[in-house]
Design a protein around this motif. Structure first.
Motif, short mmCIF file in Angstrom:
data_model
loop_
_atom_site.label_atom_id
_atom_site.label_comp_id
_atom_site.label_asym_id
_atom_site.label_seq_id
_atom_site.Cartn_x
_atom_site.Cartn_y
_atom_site.Cartn_z
N ASP A 139 0.84 -1.20 0.00
CA ASP A 139 0.00 0.00 0.00
C ASP A 139 0.87 1.25 0.00
N ARG A 140 0.61 2.16 -0.93
CA ARG A 140 1.31 3.44 -0.96
C ARG A 140 0.46 4.56 -0.35
N ARG A 141 -0.67 4.22 0.20
CA ARG A 141 -1.56 5.10 0.95
C ARG A 141 -1.73 6.49 0.34
N MET A 142 -2.86 6.67 -0.33
CA MET A 142 -3.24 7.97 -0.84
C MET A 142 -3.98 8.69 0.28
N VAL A 143 -3.26 9.43 1.09
CA VAL A 143 -3.77 9.96 2.35
C VAL A 143 -4.87 10.99 2.12
N PHE A 144 -5.96 10.84 2.87
CA PHE A 144 -7.04 11.80 2.83
C PHE A 144 -6.84 12.82 3.95
N PRO A 145 -7.37 14.02 3.80
CA PRO A 145 -7.09 15.08 4.77
C PRO A 145 -7.65 14.78 6.15
N THR A 146 -6.87 15.07 7.17
CA THR A 146 -7.32 14.91 8.56
C THR A 146 -6.93 16.15 9.36
N ASP A 147 -6.72 17.27 8.68
CA ASP A 147 -6.23 18.46 9.37
C ASP A 147 -7.39 19.34 9.84
N ILE A 157 -12.14 18.19 -0.74
CA ILE A 157 -10.86 17.53 -1.01
C ILE A 157 -11.03 16.02 -1.08
N VAL A 158 -11.77 15.45 -0.15
CA VAL A 158 -11.95 13.99 -0.12
C VAL A 158 -12.59 13.51 -1.42
N PHE A 159 -13.69 14.12 -1.83
CA PHE A 159 -14.37 13.64 -3.03
C PHE A 159 -13.62 14.03 -4.29
N SER A 160 -12.81 15.08 -4.24
CA SER A 160 -11.94 15.40 -5.37
C SER A 160 -10.87 14.32 -5.53
N GLN A 161 -10.27 13.89 -4.42
CA GLN A 161 -9.25 12.85 -4.51
C GLN A 161 -9.84 11.55 -5.05
N ILE A 162 -11.06 11.23 -4.64
CA ILE A 162 -11.73 10.05 -5.18
C ILE A 162 -11.93 10.20 -6.68
N LEU A 163 -12.42 11.37 -7.11
CA LEU A 163 -12.68 11.60 -8.53
C LEU A 163 -11.39 11.55 -9.34
N ILE A 164 -10.34 12.20 -8.85
CA ILE A 164 -9.06 12.22 -9.56
C ILE A 164 -8.52 10.80 -9.71
N PHE A 165 -8.54 10.05 -8.63
CA PHE A 165 -8.07 8.67 -8.64
C PHE A 165 -8.85 7.85 -9.67
N GLU A 166 -10.16 8.02 -9.70
CA GLU A 166 -10.98 7.25 -10.64
C GLU A 166 -10.74 7.68 -12.09
N GLN A 167 -10.61 8.97 -12.32
CA GLN A 167 -10.41 9.43 -13.70
C GLN A 167 -9.09 8.95 -14.28
N ARG A 229 -3.76 24.21 -5.45
CA ARG A 229 -2.36 23.73 -5.41
C ARG A 229 -2.28 22.35 -4.77
N TYR A 230 -3.06 22.16 -3.73
CA TYR A 230 -3.09 20.86 -3.04
C TYR A 230 -3.51 19.75 -4.01
N LEU A 231 -4.55 20.00 -4.79
CA LEU A 231 -5.03 18.97 -5.71
C LEU A 231 -4.09 18.77 -6.89
N ASP A 236 -0.09 14.91 -9.17
CA ASP A 236 1.32 14.53 -9.35
C ASP A 236 1.66 13.26 -8.58
N LEU A 237 1.11 13.13 -7.38
CA LEU A 237 1.35 11.95 -6.56
C LEU A 237 0.85 10.68 -7.25
N ILE A 238 -0.34 10.73 -7.80
CA ILE A 238 -0.89 9.56 -8.49
C ILE A 238 0.00 9.18 -9.68
N ILE A 239 0.42 10.18 -10.44
CA ILE A 239 1.29 9.92 -11.59
C ILE A 239 2.61 9.29 -11.13
N GLN A 240 3.19 9.81 -10.05
CA GLN A 240 4.45 9.26 -9.54
C GLN A 240 4.30 7.79 -9.18
#
Length: 291
Positions: A139-147, A157-167, A229-231, A236-240
């Motif tokens: 697991d490379r853990r795509m961390v969701f915000p907890t701040d 942010i949470v649902f954007s990360q889900i959408l980005i990951f899926e796209q 900027r965060y997104l 970039d993280l997903i691509i890496q």
């Protein structure tokens, strides 16, 4: 505890949810009966479309033999499917935190279908890896915000990360589903996932758009720019993650860490990355987040 939302869902959003529920019911299948897993996959075949390999378009690609490319395609498939399986687990946790909570009464009925389908996707991608490669990558853990961001910002942010990951994942699924040069089992898992993800991405786009409207109402332009900027960084993280040192090592490539650094830095990869992320970048430009 998840952050509640105070968004006022539109009638259009509600109708879209009901349409997607109807399609999910009509398209329902039992994945445990759908897949007829062969004993093995032809070892001389690529497991991933050549133009999706991380070395495509680089001098490194030309330096690899056909046998090495086949082996690399095997392990890059394992990397992709492992990322999908782990990513699904993380996104399911976030959706489960919000189902049947205040503010999510309208999307909750579709969340049930989403959760069921994503659980099945996690199963068949993991099953593919275990059957044909004997392992799932760590697991490379795509961390969701907890701040301490506001509830509406965290939800966006949470649902954007889900959408980005899926796209981004769907870019690979769609191309491999259509690639007649790939083994049928590879095409089938990608084809079925792409069919379901088309609904999830349509839902995610509408949900993220609505959440972003709430963010813009309650936050300054500077705060909106910061989340943009965060997104960008998350994309970039997903691509890496698609450049896997483990995959290079399992493919028998010497000095996999150095090989990875060389391939990532190759200028030819920039245009390819732009193609992979085009739909995502266009979406966020369309809703007004990315300039």
């Amino acid at each position: 505890m998840s952050a509640p939302t105070t968004i006022e869902w539109t009638e259009e959003f509600s109708r879209a949810v009901h349409r997607l529920i109807d399609v999910s019911v009509d398209d329902y299948y039992n994945p445990y009966r759908t897949f007829q897993w062969p004993e093995s996959i032809e070892p001389k075949d690529l497991w991933m479309s050549r133009d999706l390999l991380s070395v495509y378009g680089t001098p490194a690609e030309q330096e690899l033999t056909r046998e090495q490319l086949v082996e690399l395609s095997r392990w890059e498939s394992v990397n992709l499917y492992s990322l999908i399986a782990h990513g699904i687990r993380e996104l399911l946790i976030e959706v489960m935190r919000r189902i049947h909570t205040p503010g999510y009464e309208i999307p909750t009925p579709y969340f049930h279908h989403f959760i069921g389908e994503e659980n099945e996707h996690m199963w068949f991608f993991a099953e593919f890896c275990l059957r044909y490669a004997g392992r799932i990558y760590p697991d490379r853990r795509m961390v969701f915000p907890t701040d301490d961001r506001s509830p509406e910002m965290n939800n966006f942010i949470v649902f954007s990360q889900i959408l980005i990951f899926e796209q981004i994942g769907d870019y690979f699924n769609a191309k491999m589903a259509a690639d007649e040069n790939l083994p049928e089992t590879v095409r089938e898992v990608n084809r079925i996932h792409h069919r379901d993800e088309s609904r999830h991405i349509a839902f995610g786009g509408k949900l993220v758009s609505a959440l972003f409207d709430e963010v813009r109402r309650k936050h300054s332009a500077e705060e909106v720019e910061e989340v943009g900027r965060y997104l960008h960084g998350y994309i970039d993280l997903i691509i890496q993650m698609l450049y896997s040192r483990e995959a290079y090592q399992d493919a028998g490539i010497p000095d996999p860490a150095r090989f990875r650094a060389t391939v990532i830095a190759d200028p030819a990869r920039a245009a390819i990355t732009a193609r992979i992320t085009r739909r995502t970048n266009n979406f966020y430009r369309h809703i007004g987040l990315f300039s």
